[in-house]
Design a protein around this motif. Structure first.
Motif, short mmCIF file in Angstrom:
data_model
loop_
_atom_site.label_atom_id
_atom_site.label_comp_id
_atom_site.label_asym_id
_atom_site.label_seq_id
_atom_site.Cartn_x
_atom_site.Cartn_y
_atom_site.Cartn_z
N GLY A 110 6.45 -8.68 -6.17
CA GLY A 110 5.41 -8.11 -6.00
C GLY A 110 4.69 -8.05 -5.01
O GLY A 110 4.12 -7.28 -3.83
N LEU A 111 5.56 -8.88 -3.89
CA LEU A 111 5.55 -9.13 -2.80
C LEU A 111 6.00 -7.93 -1.65
O LEU A 111 5.54 -7.00 -0.80
N GLN A 114 4.97 -4.54 -1.51
CA GLN A 114 4.47 -4.23 -0.86
C GLN A 114 4.09 -3.05 0.13
O GLN A 114 3.43 -2.41 1.12
N LYS A 128 -2.48 -3.78 -5.06
CA LYS A 128 -3.31 -4.63 -5.53
C LYS A 128 -2.83 -5.13 -6.69
O LYS A 128 -3.07 -6.21 -7.32
N ARG A 130 0.15 -4.28 -8.34
CA ARG A 130 1.34 -4.92 -8.80
C ARG A 130 0.95 -6.61 -8.08
O ARG A 130 1.97 -7.43 -9.14
N LEU A 131 0.40 -6.63 -7.54
CA LEU A 131 0.14 -8.26 -7.27
C LEU A 131 -0.42 -9.49 -8.14
O LEU A 131 0.47 -10.27 -8.59
N SER A 134 2.24 -8.43 -11.49
CA SER A 134 3.49 -9.42 -11.20
C SER A 134 3.24 -10.87 -11.17
O SER A 134 4.30 -11.76 -11.35
N GLY A 135 1.83 -10.98 -10.39
CA GLY A 135 1.52 -12.57 -10.60
C GLY A 135 1.32 -13.77 -12.00
O GLY A 135 2.49 -14.55 -11.91
#
Length: 145
Positions: A110-111, A114, A128, A130-131, A134-135
């Protein structure tokens, strides 16, 4: 221009729907219940691990597709196969390492992805979304480990 910044409703709905197996199988794994999966020879933990590996491969596909669409070169293609290879290897690790590896992979990817929006290879809303996705997915994998 608004299309680049506004998250399509279908991306939100499908992204959130994709979290249901993570949250459901993780909850069953933590609770010790098999949710009836034992009747067909499966366990929530096995299903969570398999689903995590499939989704990790899908995440690599996002980068592959962006590279193919924009002709970014070989580097992105090589990076794109990393999630599939790591997820496949993680499936061979014993518990709890399989889910730990998958959890860290999903969180890290996820990072890592970016940069796709920073480089103009994907719309800004994707970073955004994806963060968040994924989080949640990565956390579910780690909690169930």
């Amino acid at each position: 221009m608004a299309r680049l910044h506004t998250v399509p409703r279908s991306a939100i709905v499908l992204g959130v729907a994709g979290l249901i197996p993570f949250l459901g199988f993780a909850a069953l794994s933590v609770s010790g219940s098999d949710g009836g999966l034992g009747n067909i020879g499966l366990s929530p933990r096995t299903m969570l691990s398999a689903y995590g590996a499939v989704i990790a491969s899908f995440l690599g596909g996002i980068r592959w597709g962006a590279a193919a669409a924009r002709g970014t070169g070989n580097g992105d293609y090589f990076i794109a196969i990393v999630p599939s290879l790591v997820a496949w290897a993680a499936m061979a690790f014993p518990a709890p390492w399989d889910l730990r590896i998958l959890g860290v992979l999903v969180l890290a990817w996820g990072l890592i992805d970016q940069d796709l929006t920073r480089r103009g290879l994907a719309p800004s809303w994707l970073a955004k979304l994806r963060l968040v996705l994924s989080g949640v997915a990565g956390a579910a994998l780690l909690v169930a480990a």
